[in-house]
Design a protein around this motif. Structure first.
Motif, PDB file in Angstrom:
ATOM      1  N   ARG A 138       0.820  -1.226   0.000  1.00 21.56           N
ATOM      2  CA  ARG A 138       0.000   0.000   0.000  1.00 21.56           C
ATOM      3  C   ARG A 138       0.848   1.269   0.000  1.00 21.56           C
ATOM      4  NH1 ARG A 138      -2.545   2.146   5.585  1.00 21.56           N
ATOM      5  NH2 ARG A 138      -3.021   3.777   4.092  1.00 21.56           N
ATOM      6  N   ASP A 145      -4.339   1.984  -2.854  1.00 17.59           N
ATOM      7  CA  ASP A 145      -5.681   1.624  -2.387  1.00 17.59           C
ATOM      8  C   ASP A 145      -6.083   0.310  -3.022  1.00 17.59           C
ATOM      9  OD1 ASP A 145      -7.176   2.136  -4.972  1.00 17.59           O
ATOM     10  OD2 ASP A 145      -6.412   4.155  -4.608  1.00 17.59           O
ATOM     11  N   ALA A 146      -7.123  -0.295  -2.480  1.00 21.76           N
ATOM     12  CA  ALA A 146      -7.515  -1.633  -2.902  1.00 21.76           C
ATOM     13  C   ALA A 146      -7.956  -1.684  -4.366  1.00 21.76           C
ATOM     14  CB  ALA A 146      -8.630  -2.156  -2.001  1.00 21.76           C
ATOM     15  N   SER A 185      -1.739  -1.322   7.615  1.00 20.67           N
ATOM     16  CA  SER A 185      -1.937  -1.873   6.268  1.00 20.67           C
ATOM     17  C   SER A 185      -2.938  -3.018   6.244  1.00 20.67           C
ATOM     18  CB  SER A 185      -0.605  -2.375   5.702  1.00 20.67           C
ATOM     19  OG  SER A 185      -0.214  -3.605   6.310  1.00 20.67           O
ATOM     20  N   TYR A 188      -6.325  -2.348   4.480  1.00 17.10           N
ATOM     21  CA  TYR A 188      -6.089  -2.298   3.022  1.00 17.10           C
ATOM     22  C   TYR A 188      -5.989  -3.709   2.451  1.00 17.10           C
ATOM     23  CZ  TYR A 188      -2.673  -2.435  -0.865  1.00 17.10           C
ATOM     24  OH  TYR A 188      -1.997  -2.723  -2.032  1.00 17.10           O
TER      25      TYR A 188
END
Length: 231
Positions: A138, A145-146, A185, A188
């Motif tokens: 990330r 971002d995802a 993290s 995420y």
């Protein structure tokens, strides 16, 4: 570096383990650590660097420590040179043909780099004894971002002609990584897992931080950082 293998493997070990991710995700360091862990656990290991993009850090940068641990390294004859030619040695077919060894594959740093994987995909899929793991971070600009991370994963899958089977959360800031960086993290990584439908099989953690986070990160795997030697 005893912690690499005495802590156990969070990954369901297959004969072939493929690490792929965006440039800068840290997949090469993951691949080297995992190869060392397997070798120190008594496994016969071959590691193949299929990266034709010629990034800053290559598996060949760790050739000395790999050799010391009896790990065969297969890489481009032009690795660590000023020649940028997308060439792979014929020995690369050992990863599919030599079934007496565990094979670890470090795939190129984006969809272009992953194209080299396509030629080996049919045999790997036929054998059906593999994990293809998406290494995500990330703290890299293009995978912060995802949603953007999932886009990169889909591009790599299309180039490799193979599906990811799991996720390695390698979110880190190198030697500056803190316990808080790792813990922050997790949401995420969980969102990438939710969107992709893939499990998080490993969360990389600096060996120096392992004891601090292992209670909060069940999939934690202690890692060492290998960097390119200065010339």
């Amino acid at each position: 570096m005893e912690t690499l293998f005495t802590k156990g493997f969070p990954i369901n070990m297959k004969r072939i383990t493929i690490f792929a991710g965006h440039y800068g995700s840290g997949k090469t360091n993951i691949a080297v650590n995992y190869a060392l862990a397997m070798a120190r656990d008594g496994k016969k290991v071959t590691i193949a660097d299929l990266d034709i993009v010629n990034p800053y850090y290559r598996t060949k940068d760790s050739s000395e420590i790999l050799a010391e641990n009896g790990i065969e390294l297969i890489s481009s004859p032009y690795a660590n040179t000023n020649v940028d030619v997308p060439a792979l040695p014929a020995e690369a077919y050992k990863v599919t043909d030599d079934k007496s060894a565990y094979a670890i594959i470090d795939v190129g740093g984006d969809d272009r780099g992953a194209l080299a994987m396509g030629r080996y995909a049919p045999k790997i899929l036929e054998e059906n004894d593999f994990e293809m793991l998406a290494v995500i971070n990330r703290y890299r600009p293009l995978t912060k971002d995802a949603k953007s991370t999932l886009e990169v994963m889909r591009e790599i899958e299309a180039a490799c002609k193979m599906p990811f089977t799991g996720i390695v959360n390698n979110s880190n800031l190198g030697a500056l990584t803190t316990r808080e960086d790792i813990l922050s993290s997790l949401d995420y990584a969980n969102e990438v897992s939710r969107l992709s439908g893939l499990p998080i099989v490993m969360t990389s953690v600096l060996s120096s931080l392992y004891d601090e986070v292992k209670g909060d990160v069940p999939s934690a795997f202690p890692m060492e950082i290998y960097v390119k030697a200065k010339i």
